[in-house]
Write an enzyme that holds these catalytic residues in place. Structure first.
Site, mmCIF file in Angstrom:
data_model
loop_
_atom_site.group_PDB
_atom_site.id
_atom_site.type_symbol
_atom_site.label_atom_id
_atom_site.label_comp_id
_atom_site.label_asym_id
_atom_site.label_seq_id
_atom_site.Cartn_x
_atom_site.Cartn_y
_atom_site.Cartn_z
ATOM 1 N N ARG A 163 4.223 15.895 -16.101
ATOM 2 C CA ARG A 163 3.752 16.362 -17.394
ATOM 3 C C ARG A 163 4.112 15.440 -18.562
ATOM 4 N NH1 ARG A 163 2.598 21.968 -16.933
ATOM 5 N NH2 ARG A 163 1.769 22.241 -14.821
ATOM 6 N N ASP A 205 2.184 4.092 2.586
ATOM 7 C CA ASP A 205 1.128 4.910 1.992
ATOM 8 C C ASP A 205 1.689 6.023 1.102
ATOM 9 O OD1 ASP A 205 -1.424 5.589 1.336
ATOM 10 O OD2 ASP A 205 -1.989 6.359 3.297
ATOM 11 N N GLY A 234 -8.958 8.106 -2.332
ATOM 12 C CA GLY A 234 -9.639 9.364 -2.097
ATOM 13 C C GLY A 234 -10.496 9.340 -0.846
ATOM 14 N N ASP A 270 -5.687 3.128 -9.687
ATOM 15 C CA ASP A 270 -6.562 3.591 -8.613
ATOM 16 C C ASP A 270 -7.631 4.534 -9.141
ATOM 17 O OD1 ASP A 270 -6.953 3.593 -5.732
ATOM 18 O OD2 ASP A 270 -6.327 5.690 -5.760
ATOM 19 N N HIS A 289 1.456 4.817 -2.627
ATOM 20 C CA HIS A 289 0.985 5.552 -3.801
ATOM 21 C C HIS A 289 2.167 6.156 -4.549
ATOM 22 C CE1 HIS A 289 -3.399 5.487 -2.892
ATOM 23 N NE2 HIS A 289 -2.950 5.306 -1.659
ATOM 24 N N HIS A 324 0.855 -1.189 0.000
ATOM 25 C CA HIS A 324 0.000 0.000 0.000
ATOM 26 C C HIS A 324 0.890 1.237 0.000
ATOM 27 C CE1 HIS A 324 -4.030 1.898 1.099
ATOM 28 N NE2 HIS A 324 -3.164 2.915 1.062
ATOM 29 N N GLU A 347 -11.122 3.884 6.533
ATOM 30 C CA GLU A 347 -10.030 4.727 7.027
ATOM 31 C C GLU A 347 -10.583 5.927 7.788
ATOM 32 O OE1 GLU A 347 -6.172 7.216 5.256
ATOM 33 O OE2 GLU A 347 -7.708 6.468 3.882
#
Length: 362
Positions: A83, A293, A185, A150, A30, A28, A215
Site C-alpha cells: 500500500r 521465478d 501473466g 513488467d 518477480h 528471472h 511457458e
C-alpha cells in the site's frame, strides 16, 4: 575443496557445498512473487486486508496451485497488501538481501507497477519504495540489483493500454534502476503481437526487451516474441524444443532462455522434474540460465533450483557451473561488471574443481 594433483572435486564436498560455493546471477524473479509469507501476513494485518489466510499453515495451503490460472488468481490477491512506500521498500530490501544470502552477486528483478497504480497507488510511491529498498540492500550486502518493469498481460483486459502505461511509468519514474521492459501473466488469450508497438518504443528509449513466452503455450508464442517484441531473452521458453527450426534459430543467435524448473512444476507447465526440458535444452546447444521465478510461492529458492539441477534434473557439476556462469553473459550488466563477475567465476572454478567458463561468445 579440490584434489591438489588432479584438480577434481573430492568426496568431502557435498552438493550443498558446491552450490553454496557458486557465485550466482538471478535473471528471472518477480518482486511481488518474492514476498515472504511472514511479511505477507504482517502487511495484511497492518492494512486490514481480510481476503487472505490468517496464519502460515493456511497460507502454505493457499499456495498449492491447481493450475497456472489459479496461480495468477492468488498472485493478484496477494499484491493487495502493498500500500505505501515503506511496504515496497521492505519488499525490495528483503528480496535482494535474500538473494545476496545465496551468494547472488547481481539480479534483474521484475516488478509490475501497473498492478499497483491501477489500485490507486501513486506511481512515485511505488518506484521510490522499490528504489530505496534496492539501495538499502546494495549498501548492506553489496548485491547489485536492476529492475525489469513488467506488463501484466491478462485475458479480457485492455492489454495495449496497460502496456503503454507500464512503459510510461518506467520512463517517467524508473531512473537508472530500470533497464528493461517485460511481459508476464497468462499466455493463452494474450497474443504477443499486440504488444509490438510498445516494445518497439521501449527499445527506442534504450530499454531491453524480455517477455515471457512458451511457458504454457507452444513455440509460436516464442516466435512472436522474437518477431514482434524484439526479445533479447525469453522468459521460460519451456516449449522451445517442440520446433526444431526455433531451436536452431535460438542457438544460432544465442538468445537465452530463463529457465525456472520448480515454477514450471507448480503451475503445471511441466509434469515432473523427470520430464523437464532443461537437460535437453543444454544438449541441443541452447543458451540457458537458472532462476527461481516466485520463490516463496513455489517453496523454492535459487539455491534450491541449483540443487534440483544436480539431483532431480541429472546435470553434472560442470554443467551446473557452466549454467551459472552463462547467466553473467546473459545479463544486461555493463562490460566492466561482467568482467568482475567472470573473474569471480574463474576463482570459484579452481575451488570447486571444475573447468573455468568458456570465454564469452565462444
Amino acid at each position: 575443496m579440490s584434489d591438489p594433483v588432479t584438480g577434481q572435486v573430492t568426496d568431502e564436498v557435498t552438493d550443498e557445498q558446491f552450490v553454496d560455493g557458486l557465485p550466482k546471477v538471478e535473471l528471472h524473479v518477480h518482486l511481488e512473487g518474492s514476498m515472504l509469507p511472514a511479511t505477507l501476513l504482517r502487511l495484511a494485518r497492518r492494512h486490514g486486508v481480510d481476503h487472505l489466510p490468517t496464519d502460515l499453515d493456511a497460507l502454505r495451503a493457499y499456495y498449492e496451485f491447481r493450475d497456472f490460472d489459479h496461480f495468477i488468481e492468488v498472485y493478484l490477491a496477494a499484491v493487495q497488501v502493498l500500500r505505501d512506500e515503506e511496504d515496497f521498500r521492505l519488499l525490495a530490501r528483503e528480496t535482494a538481501l535474500g538473494l545476496a544470502a545465496q551468494r547472488v552477486r547481481y539480479a534483474e528483478i521484475t516488478f509490475t507497477p501497473f498492478l499497483h497504480v491501477q489500485r490507486g497507488i501513486d506511481p512515485a510511491v511505488v518506484f521510490a519504495g522499490v528504489e530505496a529498498g534496492r539501495l538499502d540492500a546494495e549498501r548492506e550486502a553489496g548485491i547489485q540489483v536492476r529492475w525489469i518493469t513488467d506488463i501484466p498481460g491478462l485475458p479480457g483486459t485492455d492489454n495495449v493500454t496497460s502496456g503503454e502505461r507500464t512503459l510510461e511509468l518506467a520512463l517517467a519514474h524508473g531512473g537508472d534502476g530500470v533497464i528493461a521492459l517485460g511481459l508476464g501473466g497468462p499466455e493463452i488469450g494474450v497474443p504477443r503481437p499486440q504488444f509490438g508497438p510498445v516494445f518497439t518504443a521501449a527499445r527506442d528509449a534504450g530499454l531491453h526487451c524480455v517477455p515471457h513466452a512458451g511457458e504454457t503455450t507452444g513455440p509460436r508464442t516464442i516466435w512472436d516474441s522474437l518477431e514482434y517484441l524484439h526479445a533479447e531473452r525469453i522468459g521460460h521458453g519451456t516449449s522451445a524444443l517442440g520446433d526444431p527450426a526455433l531451436v536452431e534459430h535460438l542457438s544460432r543467435h544465442r538468445i537465452p532462455l530463463e529457465v525456472s524448473p520448480t515454477s514450471n512444476l507448480c503451475t503445471g507447465a511441466v509434469a515432473s522434474y523427470g520430464v523437464h526440458p532443461l537437460p535437453e535444452m543444454i544438449a541441443q546447444g541452447l543458451q540457458v540460465n537458472l532462476n527461481s521465478d516466485d520463490p516463496p510461492m513455489f517453496n523454492t529458492t535459487l539455491r534450491a533450483e541449483y540443487l534440483h539441477a544436480l539431483r532431480s534434473l541429472g546435470l553434472s557439476r560442470q554443467q551446473v557451473f557452466d549454467v551459472a556462469a552463462a547467466a553473467v553473459e546473459h545479463s544486461f550488466l555493463p562490460a566492466d561488471g561482467k568482467e568482475r563477475l567472470r573473474a569471480e567465476f574463474t576463482a570459484a572454478a579452481a575451488d570447486l574443481g571444475v573447468r573455468p567458463a568458456a570465454p564469452a561468445g565462444s
